[in-house]
Motif scaffolding. Structure first.
Motif, mmCIF file in Angstrom:
data_model
loop_
_atom_site.group_PDB
_atom_site.id
_atom_site.type_symbol
_atom_site.label_atom_id
_atom_site.label_comp_id
_atom_site.label_asym_id
_atom_site.label_seq_id
_atom_site.Cartn_x
_atom_site.Cartn_y
_atom_site.Cartn_z
ATOM 1 N N THR A 198 -12.975 3.775 -2.072
ATOM 2 C CA THR A 198 -11.605 4.268 -1.467
ATOM 3 C C THR A 198 -10.675 3.394 -1.592
ATOM 4 O O THR A 198 -9.556 3.962 -1.939
ATOM 5 N N GLU A 199 -10.730 2.125 -1.733
ATOM 6 C CA GLU A 199 -9.691 1.288 -2.049
ATOM 7 C C GLU A 199 -9.388 1.160 -3.396
ATOM 8 O O GLU A 199 -8.067 1.184 -3.657
ATOM 9 N N VAL A 200 -10.313 1.369 -4.317
ATOM 10 C CA VAL A 200 -9.697 1.703 -5.630
ATOM 11 C C VAL A 200 -9.148 2.941 -5.905
ATOM 12 O O VAL A 200 -7.800 2.947 -6.474
ATOM 13 N N LEU A 201 -9.477 3.819 -5.192
ATOM 14 C CA LEU A 201 -8.756 5.124 -5.329
ATOM 15 C C LEU A 201 -7.290 5.081 -4.512
ATOM 16 O O LEU A 201 -6.243 5.694 -5.097
ATOM 17 N N ARG A 202 -7.289 4.136 -3.577
ATOM 18 C CA ARG A 202 -6.034 4.076 -3.100
ATOM 19 C C ARG A 202 -4.788 3.276 -3.924
ATOM 20 O O ARG A 202 -3.796 3.595 -4.019
ATOM 21 N N LEU A 203 -5.510 2.272 -4.424
ATOM 22 C CA LEU A 203 -4.586 1.279 -5.195
ATOM 23 C C LEU A 203 -4.146 1.789 -6.573
ATOM 24 O O LEU A 203 -3.088 1.580 -7.205
ATOM 25 N N PRO A 256 -4.710 5.394 -7.831
ATOM 26 C CA PRO A 256 -5.177 7.012 -7.906
ATOM 27 C C PRO A 256 -4.681 7.525 -9.408
ATOM 28 O O PRO A 256 -3.930 7.122 -10.139
ATOM 29 N N VAL A 257 -5.893 8.041 -9.828
ATOM 30 C CA VAL A 257 -5.638 8.050 -11.501
ATOM 31 C C VAL A 257 -4.880 9.203 -11.812
ATOM 32 O O VAL A 257 -4.087 9.203 -12.699
ATOM 33 N N VAL A 258 -4.297 10.266 -10.860
ATOM 34 C CA VAL A 258 -3.024 11.217 -10.836
ATOM 35 C C VAL A 258 -2.314 10.746 -9.782
ATOM 36 O O VAL A 258 -2.205 10.856 -8.748
ATOM 37 N N PRO A 259 -1.310 9.663 -10.317
ATOM 38 C CA PRO A 259 -0.424 8.972 -9.124
ATOM 39 C C PRO A 259 0.540 10.353 -8.693
ATOM 40 O O PRO A 259 1.045 10.076 -7.587
ATOM 41 N N ASN A 292 4.368 12.209 -4.278
ATOM 42 C CA ASN A 292 4.072 10.709 -4.913
ATOM 43 C C ASN A 292 2.971 10.188 -4.139
ATOM 44 O O ASN A 292 3.158 9.555 -3.270
ATOM 45 N N ILE A 293 2.036 10.433 -4.820
ATOM 46 C CA ILE A 293 0.507 9.998 -3.967
ATOM 47 C C ILE A 293 0.558 8.185 -4.129
ATOM 48 O O ILE A 293 0.284 7.674 -3.322
ATOM 49 N N GLN A 294 0.761 7.845 -5.155
ATOM 50 C CA GLN A 294 0.901 6.373 -5.242
ATOM 51 C C GLN A 294 1.949 5.462 -4.366
ATOM 52 O O GLN A 294 1.520 4.550 -3.756
ATOM 53 N N GLY A 295 3.207 6.491 -4.607
ATOM 54 C CA GLY A 295 4.065 5.620 -3.581
ATOM 55 C C GLY A 295 3.429 5.706 -2.108
ATOM 56 O O GLY A 295 3.825 4.778 -1.146
ATOM 57 N N ALA A 296 2.743 6.625 -1.454
ATOM 58 C CA ALA A 296 2.318 7.009 -0.132
ATOM 59 C C ALA A 296 1.273 5.708 -0.094
ATOM 60 O O ALA A 296 1.157 5.149 1.054
ATOM 61 N N HIS A 297 0.597 5.379 -0.917
ATOM 62 C CA HIS A 297 -0.596 4.480 -0.735
ATOM 63 C C HIS A 297 -0.017 3.098 -0.801
ATOM 64 O O HIS A 297 -0.647 2.223 -0.376
ATOM 65 N N ASP A 309 2.833 2.290 0.771
ATOM 66 C CA ASP A 309 3.962 2.243 1.575
ATOM 67 C C ASP A 309 3.654 1.224 2.719
ATOM 68 O O ASP A 309 2.770 1.451 3.483
ATOM 69 N N PRO A 310 4.598 0.187 2.644
ATOM 70 C CA PRO A 310 4.315 -0.910 3.584
ATOM 71 C C PRO A 310 4.332 -0.558 5.136
ATOM 72 O O PRO A 310 3.777 -1.266 6.111
ATOM 73 N N SER A 311 4.882 0.544 5.453
ATOM 74 C CA SER A 311 5.094 0.932 6.788
ATOM 75 C C SER A 311 3.708 1.839 7.295
ATOM 76 O O SER A 311 3.685 1.876 8.304
ATOM 77 N N VAL A 312 3.012 1.856 6.108
ATOM 78 C CA VAL A 312 1.644 2.653 6.490
ATOM 79 C C VAL A 312 0.432 1.738 6.382
ATOM 80 O O VAL A 312 -0.460 1.699 7.228
ATOM 81 N N TRP A 313 0.625 0.926 5.416
ATOM 82 C CA TRP A 313 -0.773 0.087 4.795
ATOM 83 C C TRP A 313 -0.264 -1.344 5.311
ATOM 84 O O TRP A 313 0.857 -1.808 4.935
ATOM 85 N N GLU A 314 -1.148 -2.262 5.765
ATOM 86 C CA GLU A 314 -1.175 -3.607 5.834
ATOM 87 C C GLU A 314 -1.158 -4.210 4.448
ATOM 88 O O GLU A 314 -2.379 -4.021 3.806
#
Length: 212
Positions: free
Chosen positions: A68-73, A75-78, A105-110, A112-117
């Motif tokens: 899941t962390e690889v897919l987050r950082l 994503p093959v289709v950003p 923008n999937i990668q942008g969401a992944h 986002d410092p307001s969502v992810w630490e």
């Protein structure tokens, strides 16, 4: 033809995600060691280990979290497929007129410092408490979620578990792969070519091999 679409659409994307996973594990040997300890504990050591049915994947929480962390950082289709609004709407206070083309923008969401630490760090442990934080969106969500998600997750789980059971991944001559995507890689987030040494695990293992 639906089955053909699954395999055509999922071959390059899944192979690319596996390559990203190997690259991240080369940069984080401590995570690789923990994964192998988890596999050995649940399935037996090294080449003597038995395969794990995918329906019992919850027995390997760190492996699931790592995928899941690889897919987050990476994503093959950003960027997700374009959508068109069927009626006037709004997103976060922005008015969206009818018939506007929206490209998530999937990668942008992944990242986002307001969502992810610490969003740019490789930290699989962030997913070890299901339901305690946000979920990655590599396959989209809702009614338009990618139909190939179950197959892709199964393939990633099976290949990575068997690979880490049988081998330890080592950088070739100490050269770590780049974690920066290829520039101008098109629709898919391709990685730069690299080589990895596969060190067999367990007694009686064959001589180390190499793959690219």
């Amino acid at each position: 033809m639906a089955v053909v679409d699954f395999f055509i659409g999922g071959t390059t994307t899944t192979a690319t995600t596996l390559s990203w996973a190997v690259a991240f594990l080369l940069h984080h040997p401590e995570i690789q060691q923990r994964l192998q300890e988890e596999l050995d504990l649940e399935l037996g050591p090294g080449l003597l280990a038995s395969p794990l049915p995918y329906k019992e994947r919850s027995r390997l929480p760190l492996l699931n979290a790592t995928i899941t962390e690889v897919l987050r950082l990476r994503p093959v289709v950003p960027l997700a497929l374009p959508h068109r609004t069927t009626r006037p709407s709004s997103i976060s206070g922005y008015d969206i007129p009818k018939d506007t083309v929206i490209i998530p923008n999937i990668q942008g969401a992944h990242l986002d410092p307001s969502v992810w630490e610490r969003p740019h760090e490789f930290r699989p442990d962030r997913f070890l408490q299901p339901g305690k934080g946000p979920r990655e969106l590599a396959f989209g969500c809702g009614a338009r979620v990618c139909l190939g998600e179950p197959l892709a997750r199964l393939e990633l789980f099976v290949v990575l578990s068997r690979l880490l059971q049988a081998f330890t991944l080592l950088p070739l001559e100490g050269a770590l792969p780049s974690l920066e995507p290829q520039p101008y890689s098109g629709v898919n987030l391709q990685m730069q070519p690299f080589r990895v040494r596969l060190q067999p695990r367990g007694p009686g293992a064959p001589r180390p091999g190499q793959c690219q």
